[in-house]
Write an enzyme that holds these catalytic residues in place. Structure first.
Site, PDB file in Angstrom:
ATOM      1  N   LYS A 110      48.571  49.684  32.185  1.00 40.00           N
ATOM      2  CA  LYS A 110      48.608  48.216  32.178  1.00 40.00           C
ATOM      3  C   LYS A 110      49.578  47.692  31.141  1.00 40.00           C
ATOM      4  CE  LYS A 110      44.392  46.870  34.451  1.00 40.00           C
ATOM      5  NZ  LYS A 110      43.129  46.153  34.394  1.00 40.00           N
TER       6      LYS A 110
ATOM      7  N   LYS B  16      47.549  55.065  43.001  1.00 37.74           N
ATOM      8  CA  LYS B  16      46.265  54.549  43.459  1.00 37.74           C
ATOM      9  C   LYS B  16      46.424  53.210  44.187  1.00 37.74           C
ATOM     10  CE  LYS B  16      43.845  52.114  40.460  1.00 37.74           C
ATOM     11  NZ  LYS B  16      42.880  51.441  39.598  1.00 37.74           N
TER      12      LYS B  16
ATOM     13  N   LYS C 296      44.246  46.403  43.774  1.00 36.98           N
ATOM     14  CA  LYS C 296      44.222  45.008  44.232  1.00 36.98           C
ATOM     15  C   LYS C 296      45.283  44.168  43.536  1.00 36.98           C
ATOM     16  CE  LYS C 296      39.673  44.488  42.031  1.00 36.98           C
ATOM     17  NZ  LYS C 296      39.771  44.973  40.658  1.00 36.98           N
TER      18      LYS C 296
HETATM   19  P1  TYM Z   1      38.074  47.842  39.175  1.00 34.50           P
HETATM   20  O1  TYM Z   1      37.753  46.400  39.339  1.00 34.50           O
HETATM   21  O2  TYM Z   1      39.483  48.251  39.010  1.00 34.50           O
HETATM   22  O3  TYM Z   1      37.498  48.649  40.415  1.00 34.50           O
HETATM   23  C1  TYM Z   1      36.138  48.529  40.824  1.00 34.50           C
HETATM   24  C2  TYM Z   1      35.638  49.854  41.358  1.00 34.50           C
HETATM   25  O4  TYM Z   1      36.458  50.311  42.432  1.00 34.50           O
HETATM   26  C3  TYM Z   1      36.942  51.622  42.157  1.00 34.50           C
HETATM   27  N1  TYM Z   1      38.301  51.734  42.674  1.00 34.50           N
HETATM   28  C4  TYM Z   1      38.701  52.684  43.517  1.00 34.50           C
HETATM   29  N2  TYM Z   1      38.057  53.712  44.086  1.00 34.50           N
HETATM   30  C5  TYM Z   1      38.756  54.503  44.920  1.00 34.50           C
HETATM   31  N3  TYM Z   1      40.062  54.317  45.206  1.00 34.50           N
HETATM   32  C6  TYM Z   1      40.757  53.291  44.642  1.00 34.50           C
HETATM   33  N4  TYM Z   1      42.041  53.117  44.937  1.00 34.50           N
HETATM   34  C7  TYM Z   1      40.068  52.417  43.757  1.00 34.50           C
HETATM   35  N5  TYM Z   1      40.442  51.333  43.053  1.00 34.50           N
HETATM   36  C8  TYM Z   1      39.352  50.925  42.387  1.00 34.50           C
HETATM   37  C9  TYM Z   1      36.935  51.735  40.633  1.00 34.50           C
HETATM   38  O5  TYM Z   1      36.893  53.085  40.224  1.00 34.50           O
HETATM   39  C10 TYM Z   1      35.681  50.967  40.276  1.00 34.50           C
HETATM   40  O6  TYM Z   1      34.541  51.799  40.418  1.00 34.50           O
HETATM   41  N6  TYM Z   1      36.816  48.840  34.437  1.00 34.50           N
HETATM   42  C11 TYM Z   1      36.314  48.669  35.792  1.00 34.50           C
HETATM   43  C12 TYM Z   1      35.271  47.577  35.898  1.00 34.50           C
HETATM   44  C13 TYM Z   1      34.106  47.733  34.988  1.00 34.50           C
HETATM   45  C14 TYM Z   1      33.035  48.640  35.148  1.00 34.50           C
HETATM   46  C15 TYM Z   1      32.157  48.394  34.039  1.00 34.50           C
HETATM   47  C16 TYM Z   1      32.737  49.627  36.083  1.00 34.50           C
HETATM   48  C17 TYM Z   1      33.878  47.008  33.862  1.00 34.50           C
HETATM   49  N7  TYM Z   1      32.705  47.402  33.291  1.00 34.50           N
HETATM   50  C18 TYM Z   1      30.988  49.125  33.882  1.00 34.50           C
HETATM   51  C19 TYM Z   1      31.555  50.357  35.910  1.00 34.50           C
HETATM   52  C20 TYM Z   1      30.700  50.110  34.819  1.00 34.50           C
HETATM   53  C21 TYM Z   1      37.464  48.306  36.693  1.00 34.50           C
HETATM   54  O7  TYM Z   1      38.477  47.835  36.273  1.00 34.50           O
HETATM   55  O8  TYM Z   1      37.189  48.466  38.016  1.00 34.50           O
END
Ligand code: TYM
Length: 334
Positions: free
Chosen positions: A115, A197, A200
């Site tokens: 990032k 990956k 979004k």
């Molecule tokens: P975020 O918002 O990027 O993504 C949310 C969830 O989706 C999964 N994910 C994916 N899985 C498979 N393939 C992909 N291309 C893909 N892109 C995203 C992510 O692994 C995630 O499970 N830091 C986290 C949000 C967060 C969080 C937490 C998660 C904040 N606090 C506490 C779990 C527990 C994040 O940015 O996810």
């Protein structure tokens, strides 16, 4: 919420339209876990502020993510579906955990490195200490299991390290959580650049499929997906990353194992396969979109869900936070 079920916590950032990566890597698994566990599924809006957001869009997307959670099958009575910023304990515990997280650990985070490259003009302190807030999210609720995609594994490891460090100093304050990463779908790759990956926040819309893309758009994006110069439909991540990614997506939405997919498309072309994947994904998204549109037509109901669930979350969160305050030497609130 019963006391003897194990606790699950997870979340998604409302930083863009949710993709099939978010769905297959995370939300789809959450739906399957909601009966067996006490689940908290958070919309982690505070995390999105680490990258500049348009305030109006962020407000709209936060509600939209709640509607998507519910449209994907998460029940707001069974699970606690809420907004991170509505429970101030997240930010409070994050401050404390910041003081128990080392710069050396944060420096190793690949998401921070990625990032800060992508947002070189805004490498803020929040982006750097992001994992301490994520650790606070998880540890506040004495979480046993965290269902996430592969890319969040490193953040879970730092959470475990911080929890163990804190427990060593003050006794058993936090449950040390385990990751839950599905075998298929945990790392959905970009359709145009399968070495990276699916995200979004990608600038190229052909790289991702969102949960709200119309069937035509879904099929078109899959038709355009990058494959290879070979003709064989076979799972081989290293040599055939595009086809392997499409196989993961197809397997994930249809439940078919890779061997069956290889047999099904043995005499078919890449074009046939891409069309089949696109149609299967569009079919999966159809009922989600219908429910989503109904829910978004009733914003009062969505806001009420956030209010009730936010209060439920806060009650649980303050139990842990009060304990932490006491342990580190802060006077308890009156
Ligand atoms: P975020 O918002 O990027 O993504 C949310 C969830 O989706 C999964 N994910 C994916 N899985 C498979 N393939 C992909 N291309 C893909 N892109 C995203 C992510 O692994 C995630 O499970 N830091 C986290 C949000 C967060 C969080 C937490 C998660 C904040 N606090 C506490 C779990 C527990 C994040 O940015 O996810």
């Amino acid at each position: 919420m019963s006391e003897n079920k194990k606790r699950i916590f997870s979340g998604v950032q409302p930083s863009g339209n949710l993709t099939i990566g978010n769905y297959l890597g995370a939300i789809k698994n959450w739906v399957g876990l909601q009966d067996e566990y006490d689940c908290m599924y958070c919309i982690v809006d505070l995390h999105t502020l680490t990258v500049r957001q348009d305030p109006k869009e962020l407000r709209q997307r936060s509600l939209s993510v709640l509607a998507l959670y519910m449209a994907c099958g998460l029940d707001p009575e069974k699970n606690i579906l809420y907004l991170q910023s509505h429970v101030a304990a997240h930010a409070e515990l994050a401050w404390i955990l910041n003081c128990y997280t080392y710069i050396g650990e944060l420096n190793r985070m690949t998401q921070f490195k990625d990032k800060s490259q992508r947002h070189a003009d805004n490498i803020n302190a929040g982006l750097f200490t992001y994992p301490a807030l994520m650790a606070a999210d998880i540890l506040l609720y004495q979480t046993d299991l965290v269902p996430i995609g592969q890319d969040q594994k490193q953040h879970l490891e730092i959470t475990r390290d911080v929890a163990a460090r804190f427990n060593n100093l003050y006794g058993d304050v936090f449950v040390v959580p385990e990751p839950y990463i599905a075998k298929v779908g945990a790392k959905i790759m970009s359709l145009q650049e399968p070495a990276k990956k699916m995200s979004k926040s990608d600038e190229n819309e052909n790289n991702f499929v969102t949960l709200l893309d119309s069937p035509d758009v879904v099929v078109r994006k899959f038709k355009k997906a990058v494959t290879d110069s070979d003709r064989e439909i076979r799972y081989d991540e290293e040599n055939k990353p595009g086809i392997s990614n499409l196989m993961s997506i197809y397997s994930s939405v249809t439940g078919k194992p890779f061997g069956d997919i290889e047999a099904e498309f043995q005499d078919k072309s890449y074009g046939d396969f891409k069309l089949a994947v696109g149609e299967a994904v569009a079919e999966t998204l159809k009922p989600v979109q219908e429910r989503y549109n109904q829910l978004m037509g009733n914003k009062d109901y969505l806001n009420e869900v956030l209010k009730v669930n936010g209060e439920r979350a806060a009650r649980l969160a303050y139990r842990t936070l009060n304990k932490v305050y006491k342990k580190v030497g802060l006077l308890p609130r009156g």
